[in-house]
Write an enzyme that holds these catalytic residues in place. Structure first.
Site, PDB file in Angstrom:
ATOM      1  N   HIS A  82      11.577  -2.708  10.537  1.00 52.33           N
ATOM      2  CA  HIS A  82      10.405  -2.143   9.855  1.00 52.33           C
ATOM      3  C   HIS A  82       9.850  -0.979  10.668  1.00 52.33           C
ATOM      4  O   HIS A  82       9.790  -1.026  11.888  1.00 52.33           O
ATOM      5  CB  HIS A  82       9.303  -3.192   9.688  1.00 52.33           C
ATOM      6  CG  HIS A  82       8.113  -2.660   8.943  1.00 52.33           C
ATOM      7  ND1 HIS A  82       8.052  -2.590   7.573  1.00 52.33           N
ATOM      8  CD2 HIS A  82       6.946  -2.119   9.395  1.00 52.33           C
ATOM      9  CE1 HIS A  82       6.902  -2.057   7.199  1.00 52.33           C
ATOM     10  NE2 HIS A  82       6.219  -1.760   8.288  1.00 52.33           N
ATOM     11  N   ASP A 161       0.825 -10.588  -0.242  1.00 52.78           N
ATOM     12  CA  ASP A 161       0.861  -9.281   0.407  1.00 52.78           C
ATOM     13  C   ASP A 161       0.941  -8.160  -0.616  1.00 52.78           C
ATOM     14  O   ASP A 161       0.314  -7.111  -0.452  1.00 52.78           O
ATOM     15  CB  ASP A 161       2.057  -9.186   1.361  1.00 52.78           C
ATOM     16  CG  ASP A 161       2.190  -7.792   1.949  1.00 52.78           C
ATOM     17  OD1 ASP A 161       1.263  -7.360   2.642  1.00 52.78           O
ATOM     18  OD2 ASP A 161       3.204  -7.132   1.682  1.00 52.78           O
ATOM     19  N   ARG A 168      -5.662  -2.526  -0.597  1.00 49.74           N
ATOM     20  CA  ARG A 168      -6.018  -1.800   0.625  1.00 49.74           C
ATOM     21  C   ARG A 168      -5.861  -0.299   0.427  1.00 49.74           C
ATOM     22  O   ARG A 168      -6.690   0.491   0.872  1.00 49.74           O
ATOM     23  CB  ARG A 168      -5.140  -2.260   1.794  1.00 49.74           C
ATOM     24  CG  ARG A 168      -5.523  -3.613   2.374  1.00 49.74           C
ATOM     25  CD  ARG A 168      -4.433  -4.142   3.295  1.00 49.74           C
ATOM     26  NE  ARG A 168      -4.063  -3.164   4.301  1.00 49.74           N
ATOM     27  CZ  ARG A 168      -2.822  -3.019   4.778  1.00 49.74           C
ATOM     28  NH1 ARG A 168      -1.838  -3.772   4.325  1.00 49.74           N
ATOM     29  NH2 ARG A 168      -2.570  -2.122   5.706  1.00 49.74           N
ATOM     30  N   SER A 183       0.653  -7.792   6.920  1.00 50.24           N
ATOM     31  CA  SER A 183       1.481  -7.273   5.837  1.00 50.24           C
ATOM     32  C   SER A 183       2.931  -7.129   6.288  1.00 50.24           C
ATOM     33  O   SER A 183       3.865  -7.556   5.598  1.00 50.24           O
ATOM     34  CB  SER A 183       0.933  -5.919   5.370  1.00 50.24           C
ATOM     35  OG  SER A 183       1.766  -5.362   4.372  1.00 50.24           O
ATOM     36  N   LYS A 187       6.226 -10.266   5.272  1.00 48.03           N
ATOM     37  CA  LYS A 187       7.439  -9.924   4.530  1.00 48.03           C
ATOM     38  C   LYS A 187       8.684 -10.286   5.319  1.00 48.03           C
ATOM     39  O   LYS A 187       9.702 -10.696   4.751  1.00 48.03           O
ATOM     40  CB  LYS A 187       7.437  -8.437   4.172  1.00 48.03           C
ATOM     41  CG  LYS A 187       6.396  -8.048   3.130  1.00 48.03           C
ATOM     42  CD  LYS A 187       6.620  -6.663   2.580  1.00 48.03           C
ATOM     43  CE  LYS A 187       6.189  -5.570   3.514  1.00 48.03           C
ATOM     44  NZ  LYS A 187       4.731  -5.375   3.539  1.00 48.03           N
TER      45      LYS A 187
END
Length: 342
Positions: A82, A161, A168, A183, A187
């Site tokens: 990520h 999420d 958000r 968040s 995931k």
């Protein structure tokens, strides 16, 4: 408990219990509370940030708000990657096939653009036929077959999420470190990963404008991951200028393909460094990263990956097939000089 009680606790600087945050994640996923109350809580959490315990509890609650991908029986290590995102950040399109080409199982759930940053989902949707709506069962089957699968957020995986992510962005509460961490990691947990390679962007083109804030986010990611029993490796990388030579969904896909084919530059070197960092965390030599890109194995894996998810493979040789933006503009200098910064 009620949503109003949780809003008041957060508004007044109080602390939540684990049960309260798990409840909040569950009702956010099921729609049992209205968006306006969830948005009010998110803004209160932005103004009065969650502590380390609360961040971990919310992360676990969000991960378990839907199904978890079961990777049992698939070759380990189970790796995910990520980036916190930045202008021109397209690293997933190169890093994922590099890791999978080495026999590791790379399974990733990605999001859309958030704030000023582009999302991997948006980029890959510019490829004709590329499916970003795999079910957990399809993700597992594909990962078992070719060691790589990616999907956007589905209603089944970390649905809390997905709801909070959109709110958000809509209310200006993107840059909350605890909410960013929850968040990201929720995931990863939902996707079944055991090892997560995290790339925290630092500079004007990302969410963390300076090293101090980027380091704080990296530390919170590591601490929260440890509390959730998730092994992570974190790199802080430069985002003070656009990454690579392109910014935009289709043209970033084009540049990623060119990089897989051997195009040199800063973007290619970053991808190699991130993969080396990941290999080291998996107990593999970091020196294996560069050859997997140089010898064409990563490019072959990328084609296998695109084909498995329905993409038109002609895009690897004919970039005109990519879905370009409807409008292009020329930026022309108004006077002579040298470019100092982009």
């Amino acid at each position: 408990m009620t949503a109003l009680e949780l809003i008041e606790i957060r508004r007044d600087g109080g602390e939540h219990t684990e049960a309260q945050l798990h409840w909040l994640a569950r009702v956010a996923a099921t729609g049992e509370i209205p968006d306006y109350q969830l948005a009010a809580w998110l803004m209160a959490a932005y103004l009065n940030p969650l502590n380390a315990d609360e961040t971990a509890w919310l992360t676990l609650g969000m991960a378990h708000s839907g199904l978890l991908v079961d990777l049992s029986g698939i070759a380990k290590p189970w790796v995910d990657k990520h980036s916190t995102g930045g202008v021109g950040d397209k690293t997933s399109l190169v890093v994922l096939p590099m890791i999978a080409a080495c026999g590791m199982t790379m399974i990733k759930m990605s999001g859309r653009g958030l704030g000023i940053t582009g999302g991997t989902v948006d980029k890959l949707e510019s490829v004709p036929g590329f499916r970003m709506d795999l079910t957990p069962q399809e993700m597992r089957a594909q990962a078992k077959a070719i060691r790589i699968a990616i999907s956007g957020q589905t209603p089944d995986l970390a649905p809390a999420d997905k709801v909070m992510y959109a709110l958000r962005d809509a209310i200006g509460a993107v840059a909350s470190m605890p909410l960013i961490v929850s968040s990201i990691l929720s995931k990863k947990l939902a996707g079944g990963a055991e090892i997560v390679s995290l790339d925290v962007k630092c500079g004007s083109g990302g969410f963390m404008p300076d090293f101090k804030s980027a380091k704080a986010l990296a530390d919170l990611l590591m601490e929260t991951a440890a509390r959730c029993k998730l092994k992570t490796t974190v790199a802080i990388t430069d985002m003070s200028q656009p990454l690579g030579h392109t910014v935009g969904n289709a043209i970033e896909v084009r540049e990623a393909i060119e990089t897989l084919k051997g195009k040199p530059g800063r973007f290619r070197e970053l991808c190699i460094a991130l993969v080396a960092h990941t290999f080291e965390a998996c107990g593999r030599s970091p020196d294996d990263a560069r050859p997997i890109l140089d010898n064409g194995h990563a490019l072959s894996k990328a084609k296998e990956w695109f084909q498995a998810q329905g993409a038109d493979l002609r895009v690897f040789d004919d970039f005109s097939l990519l879905k370009l933006a409807p409008t292009t503009l020329d930026a022309t200098a108004t006077s002579e000089g040298w470019i100092k910064q982009i």
